[in-house]
Design a protein around this motif. Structure first.
Motif, PDB file in Angstrom:
ATOM      1  N   GLY A  48      -3.500   1.035  11.623  1.00  0.00           N
ATOM      2  CA  GLY A  48      -3.252   1.985  11.389  1.00  0.00           C
ATOM      3  C   GLY A  48      -2.157   1.426  10.120  1.00  0.00           C
ATOM      4  N   ILE A  49      -1.225   0.291   9.692  1.00  0.00           N
ATOM      5  CA  ILE A  49      -0.860  -0.573   8.806  1.00  0.00           C
ATOM      6  C   ILE A  49      -1.491  -0.024   7.626  1.00  0.00           C
ATOM      7  CG2 ILE A  49       1.322  -1.490   7.809  1.00  0.00           C
ATOM      8  CD1 ILE A  49       2.313  -1.995  10.322  1.00  0.00           C
ATOM      9  N   ARG A  50      -2.418  -0.491   7.699  1.00  0.00           N
ATOM     10  CA  ARG A  50      -3.762  -1.058   6.094  1.00  0.00           C
ATOM     11  C   ARG A  50      -3.624   0.290   5.779  1.00  0.00           C
ATOM     12  NH1 ARG A  50      -9.543  -4.335   5.850  1.00  0.00           N
ATOM     13  NH2 ARG A  50      -9.828  -2.886   3.945  1.00  0.00           N
ATOM     14  N   GLN A  51      -4.370   1.319   6.930  1.00  0.00           N
ATOM     15  CA  GLN A  51      -4.266   2.192   6.316  1.00  0.00           C
ATOM     16  C   GLN A  51      -3.007   3.246   5.199  1.00  0.00           C
ATOM     17  OE1 GLN A  51      -6.735   6.881   6.783  1.00  0.00           O
ATOM     18  NE2 GLN A  51      -6.720   5.013   7.999  1.00  0.00           N
ATOM     19  N   ALA A  52      -1.294   3.125   5.597  1.00  0.00           N
ATOM     20  CA  ALA A  52      -0.890   2.882   4.431  1.00  0.00           C
ATOM     21  C   ALA A  52      -0.674   1.959   3.444  1.00  0.00           C
ATOM     22  CB  ALA A  52       0.290   2.898   5.355  1.00  0.00           C
ATOM     23  N   PHE A  53      -0.225   1.266   3.652  1.00  0.00           N
ATOM     24  CA  PHE A  53      -0.628   0.409   2.221  1.00  0.00           C
ATOM     25  C   PHE A  53      -2.074   0.472   1.297  1.00  0.00           C
ATOM     26  CE2 PHE A  53       3.051  -0.703   4.255  1.00  0.00           C
ATOM     27  CZ  PHE A  53       3.668  -1.070   3.316  1.00  0.00           C
ATOM     28  N   ASP A  54      -3.651   0.589   1.614  1.00  0.00           N
ATOM     29  CA  ASP A  54      -4.825   1.081   1.161  1.00  0.00           C
ATOM     30  C   ASP A  54      -4.409   2.301   0.361  1.00  0.00           C
ATOM     31  OD1 ASP A  54      -6.122  -0.710   1.790  1.00  0.00           O
ATOM     32  OD2 ASP A  54      -7.255  -0.117   3.573  1.00  0.00           O
ATOM     33  N   SER A  55      -3.310   3.198   0.785  1.00  0.00           N
ATOM     34  CA  SER A  55      -3.199   4.517   1.010  1.00  0.00           C
ATOM     35  C   SER A  55      -2.944   4.534  -0.524  1.00  0.00           C
ATOM     36  CB  SER A  55      -2.912   5.372   1.339  1.00  0.00           C
ATOM     37  OG  SER A  55      -1.708   5.333   1.399  1.00  0.00           O
ATOM     38  N   ILE A  56      -1.932   3.531  -1.298  1.00  0.00           N
ATOM     39  CA  ILE A  56      -1.159   2.795  -2.789  1.00  0.00           C
ATOM     40  C   ILE A  56      -0.976   2.113  -3.590  1.00  0.00           C
ATOM     41  CG2 ILE A  56       1.713   4.007  -0.753  1.00  0.00           C
ATOM     42  CD1 ILE A  56       2.391   1.140  -0.639  1.00  0.00           C
ATOM     43  N   GLY A  57      -3.059   1.596  -3.220  1.00  0.00           N
ATOM     44  CA  GLY A  57      -2.957   1.216  -4.374  1.00  0.00           C
ATOM     45  C   GLY A  57      -3.323  -0.899  -3.118  1.00  0.00           C
ATOM     46  N   GLY A  58      -2.958  -0.784  -3.011  1.00  0.00           N
ATOM     47  CA  GLY A  58      -2.835  -2.395  -2.019  1.00  0.00           C
ATOM     48  C   GLY A  58      -4.297  -2.917  -1.807  1.00  0.00           C
ATOM     49  N   HIS A  59      -4.161  -3.862  -1.593  1.00  0.00           N
ATOM     50  CA  HIS A  59      -6.143  -4.628  -1.249  1.00  0.00           C
ATOM     51  C   HIS A  59      -6.214  -5.618  -0.098  1.00  0.00           C
ATOM     52  CE1 HIS A  59      -9.699  -6.383  -2.306  1.00  0.00           C
ATOM     53  NE2 HIS A  59      -9.487  -7.632  -1.853  1.00  0.00           N
ATOM     54  N   ASN A 112      -1.104   2.338  21.326  1.00  0.00           N
ATOM     55  CA  ASN A 112      -0.954   1.128  20.975  1.00  0.00           C
ATOM     56  C   ASN A 112      -0.499   1.053  19.163  1.00  0.00           C
ATOM     57  OD1 ASN A 112      -0.365  -0.649  23.197  1.00  0.00           O
ATOM     58  ND2 ASN A 112      -2.985  -1.527  23.286  1.00  0.00           N
ATOM     59  N   SER A 113      -1.012   2.039  18.797  1.00  0.00           N
ATOM     60  CA  SER A 113      -1.494   2.181  17.185  1.00  0.00           C
ATOM     61  C   SER A 113       0.355   2.475  16.672  1.00  0.00           C
ATOM     62  CB  SER A 113      -2.368   3.260  16.726  1.00  0.00           C
ATOM     63  OG  SER A 113      -1.909   2.815  15.259  1.00  0.00           O
ATOM     64  N   VAL A 114       0.350   2.914  15.176  1.00  0.00           N
ATOM     65  CA  VAL A 114       1.538   3.124  14.719  1.00  0.00           C
ATOM     66  C   VAL A 114       1.010   5.034  14.100  1.00  0.00           C
ATOM     67  CG1 VAL A 114       2.381   0.758  13.962  1.00  0.00           C
ATOM     68  CG2 VAL A 114       0.993   2.232  12.078  1.00  0.00           C
ATOM     69  N   VAL A 115       2.191   5.409  13.777  1.00  0.00           N
ATOM     70  CA  VAL A 115       2.276   6.386  12.746  1.00  0.00           C
ATOM     71  C   VAL A 115       2.053   6.546  11.557  1.00  0.00           C
ATOM     72  CG1 VAL A 115       3.392   8.850  12.210  1.00  0.00           C
ATOM     73  CG2 VAL A 115       3.482   7.573  14.675  1.00  0.00           C
ATOM     74  N   VAL A 116       0.504   6.259  11.185  1.00  0.00           N
ATOM     75  CA  VAL A 116       0.517   6.468   9.921  1.00  0.00           C
ATOM     76  C   VAL A 116       1.307   6.644   8.724  1.00  0.00           C
ATOM     77  CG1 VAL A 116      -1.620   6.480   8.044  1.00  0.00           C
ATOM     78  CG2 VAL A 116      -2.103   5.936  10.442  1.00  0.00           C
ATOM     79  N   ASP A 117       1.765   8.425   9.128  1.00  0.00           N
ATOM     80  CA  ASP A 117       2.746   9.075   7.810  1.00  0.00           C
ATOM     81  C   ASP A 117       3.411   8.469   7.393  1.00  0.00           C
ATOM     82  OD1 ASP A 117       1.125  12.162   7.557  1.00  0.00           O
ATOM     83  OD2 ASP A 117       0.751  10.745   9.596  1.00  0.00           O
ATOM     84  N   VAL A 118       4.391   7.672   8.913  1.00  0.00           N
ATOM     85  CA  VAL A 118       5.427   6.661   8.797  1.00  0.00           C
ATOM     86  C   VAL A 118       5.319   5.513   7.766  1.00  0.00           C
ATOM     87  CG1 VAL A 118       7.263   5.536  10.076  1.00  0.00           C
ATOM     88  CG2 VAL A 118       6.926   7.322  11.335  1.00  0.00           C
ATOM     89  N   MET A 119       4.276   4.811   8.457  1.00  0.00           N
ATOM     90  CA  MET A 119       4.382   3.935   7.374  1.00  0.00           C
ATOM     91  C   MET A 119       3.574   4.130   5.771  1.00  0.00           C
ATOM     92  SD  MET A 119       4.259   0.704   9.387  1.00  0.00           S
ATOM     93  CE  MET A 119       4.736   1.263  10.955  1.00  0.00           C
ATOM     94  N   ALA A 120       3.053   5.554   5.795  1.00  0.00           N
ATOM     95  CA  ALA A 120       2.988   5.338   4.346  1.00  0.00           C
ATOM     96  C   ALA A 120       3.830   5.674   3.816  1.00  0.00           C
ATOM     97  CB  ALA A 120       1.968   6.760   4.456  1.00  0.00           C
ATOM     98  N   HIS A 121       4.991   6.309   4.460  1.00  0.00           N
ATOM     99  CA  HIS A 121       6.676   7.141   3.337  1.00  0.00           C
ATOM    100  C   HIS A 121       7.096   5.790   2.970  1.00  0.00           C
ATOM    101  CE1 HIS A 121       9.102   9.912   2.755  1.00  0.00           C
ATOM    102  NE2 HIS A 121      10.059   9.603   3.066  1.00  0.00           N
ATOM    103  N   VAL A 122       7.026   5.066   4.273  1.00  0.00           N
ATOM    104  CA  VAL A 122       7.734   3.227   4.081  1.00  0.00           C
ATOM    105  C   VAL A 122       7.002   2.494   2.568  1.00  0.00           C
ATOM    106  CG1 VAL A 122       8.939   1.086   4.710  1.00  0.00           C
ATOM    107  CG2 VAL A 122       8.697   3.402   6.122  1.00  0.00           C
ATOM    108  N   ALA A 123       5.726   2.278   2.642  1.00  0.00           N
ATOM    109  CA  ALA A 123       4.451   2.295   1.870  1.00  0.00           C
ATOM    110  C   ALA A 123       5.389   2.519   0.273  1.00  0.00           C
ATOM    111  CB  ALA A 123       3.834   2.207   2.381  1.00  0.00           C
ATOM    112  N   ASN A 124       5.337   3.281   0.513  1.00  0.00           N
ATOM    113  CA  ASN A 124       5.385   4.298  -1.054  1.00  0.00           C
ATOM    114  C   ASN A 124       7.119   4.130  -1.603  1.00  0.00           C
ATOM    115  OD1 ASN A 124       3.411   6.012  -2.437  1.00  0.00           O
ATOM    116  ND2 ASN A 124       3.401   6.993   0.115  1.00  0.00           N
TER     117      ASN A 124
END
Length: 427
Positions: free
Chosen positions: A88-99, A394-406
């Motif tokens: 779930g956290i990876r999904q967010a950081f993938d979406s902003i160009g991370g590897h 057991n996962s995270v809310v992807v949208d929360v992680m994406a907001h922080v990642a951005n």
């Protein structure tokens, strides 16, 4: 060192199988994969397709190769995914160009779901406690939703009394947080993002969080933390603490409390429920596992049996009479739900969808749980319902992680530019 993986379809598995057969017999491979040799022969003869998740198991048969050095070279930043769960956290950081350059997750069922959904250029590593920090690739950001454990303070108190210095090694040894510390200490990433339960700050009378904060500061990081409710982004109350840190020498002033969140209540349960008006999208990877497109309704197996519904009602009435707040959570399309938990598979009691007065309520389907956690419909669910409920609970809310990642991204890019300038100057 790891095996390059670019995709996980059946063709990729067959390539790994062909490579593995140079070292192992059909019988040996069958034992490793938990199937019979006849099944391996059928795959090799292309009489049937092997499951994509077998890529990981077959990798273990092959000699280790060095990952493609050019993989991710154009990425905005690199990161590692610890205690990864289903990513779930990876999904967010993938979406902003991370590897992603390294993944660790010990649960084999979570590994299976992870491999189905994320193209990797590296294998999934199991027990992080058995991996030396020096063997982990260099990275810009460390990500981890680590388990919460109490720390022993006996040794610390003794050292304090003797006037001696102590570090994270003394306080965190024997906990999984120690593994985060030793990796940060060795690799010195630019930043980290850690996630945990809301009450981490009060866990073990505050001692746990005191040790966490002090340990990260001793490693040379300035941290900011904040509890964020998933209800800002999805129709679910799910409060989790996020801890973000940047390395001190970068002189970055990052404050999670300055992060503007959208208002709660804009997202309702109806947004993520299966559509019964004919507009529910057909997902080939689900293949009617949760929703009957012909009948335009979720499968009947998700409706509670009379016995279970009666039990839950009686249980709730009993505790209400005793003045307790225990009971089921009955919701409608206009609701924001309670927190989805890993025990949801047992009876679904925290989130029961009303189906009117003439029909028992139902559980959410695994696809609806994925949506409730912010996963897109492209996210595949290759495990049983029981496993899926546990994984999403057991996962995270992807949208929360994406907001922080951005919010972190501009600072990560700034740090990368500074590093590049220093390298050119030194040259």
């Amino acid at each position: 060192m790891s095996h390059p993986i670019q995709h996980h379809d059946s063709e990729a598995v067959l390539k790994y199988l062909a490579a593995a057969r140079r070292f192992k017999s059909q019988e040996d491979i069958a034992t490793i994969l938990g199937v019979n040799a006849r099944q391996v022969r059928r795959w090799e003869a292309r009489e049937s397709d092997p499951p994509p998740y077998l890529s990981y198991a077959l990798q273990q048969v092959l000699p280790l190769e060095t990952s493609d050095p050019n993989a991710g070279k154009d990425a905005a930043f690199t990161f590692i995914d610890l205690f990864a769960g289903i990513g779930g956290i990876r999904q967010a950081f993938d979406s902003i160009g991370g590897h992603c350059v390294f993944t660790s997750e010990w649960d084999s069922y979570a590994q299976k779901t992870y491999l189905y959904n994320y193209p990797n250029n590296h294998q999934i590593n199991g027990d992080i406690t058995q991996i030396a920090a020096k063997d982990i690739p260099d990275h810009d950001v460390l990500l981890g939703g680590f388990p919460c454990q109490p720390f022993s303070i006996a040794g610390v108190s003794k050292k304090n009394a003797l006037g001696r210095e102590h570090g994270f090694n003394d306080e965190t040894q024997g906990t999984l947080f120690f593994d985060i510390c030793r990796i940060i200490d060795e690799k010195k990433p630019r930043a980290f993002l850690l996630e945990n339960v809301k009450n981490l700050t009060s866990h073990d009378k505050g001692r746990t969080f005191d040790v966490i904060k002090r340990s990260l500061e001793q490693l040379g990081y300035t941290m900011s933390y904040r509890v964020i409710d998933g209800a800002h982004f999805v129709p679910q109350h799910r409060e989790r603490i996020l801890i973000v840190g940047f390395r001190n020498d970068l002189k970055i002033d990052f404050d999670l409390h300055a992060l503007v969140l959208p208002p709660k209540g804009e997202h309702k349960l109806g947004d993520i429920l299966h559509k019964t008006d004919g507009s529910e999208p057909y997902l080939p990877w689900d293949d009617n596992a949760y929703f009957d497109h012909k009948m335009k309704k979720q499968l009947d197996k998700y409706t509670l049996t009379d016995n279970l519904w009666t039990y839950l009602q009686n249980y709730a009435a009993k505790h209400k009479a005793q003045g307790n707040g225990f009971g089921f959570g009955l919701v409608t399309k206009e609701s924001v739900t309670r927190t989805l938990s890993a025990r949801y598979y047992k009876d679904g009691s925290e989130i029961l969808v009303s189906q009117g007065k003439t029909k028992n309520p139902r559980r959410l389907t695994p696809r609806e749980c994925a949506r409730l956690m912010g996963f897109p419909d492209t996210f595949k669910i290759p495990v049983s319902d029981t496993r899926a409920y546990k994984q999403f609970g057991n996962s995270v809310v992807v949208d929360v992680m994406a907001h922080v990642a951005n919010a972190m991204l501009p600072y990560l890019i700034e740090a990368k530019i500074m590093k590049s300038k220093r390298a050119k100057k030194a040259a």
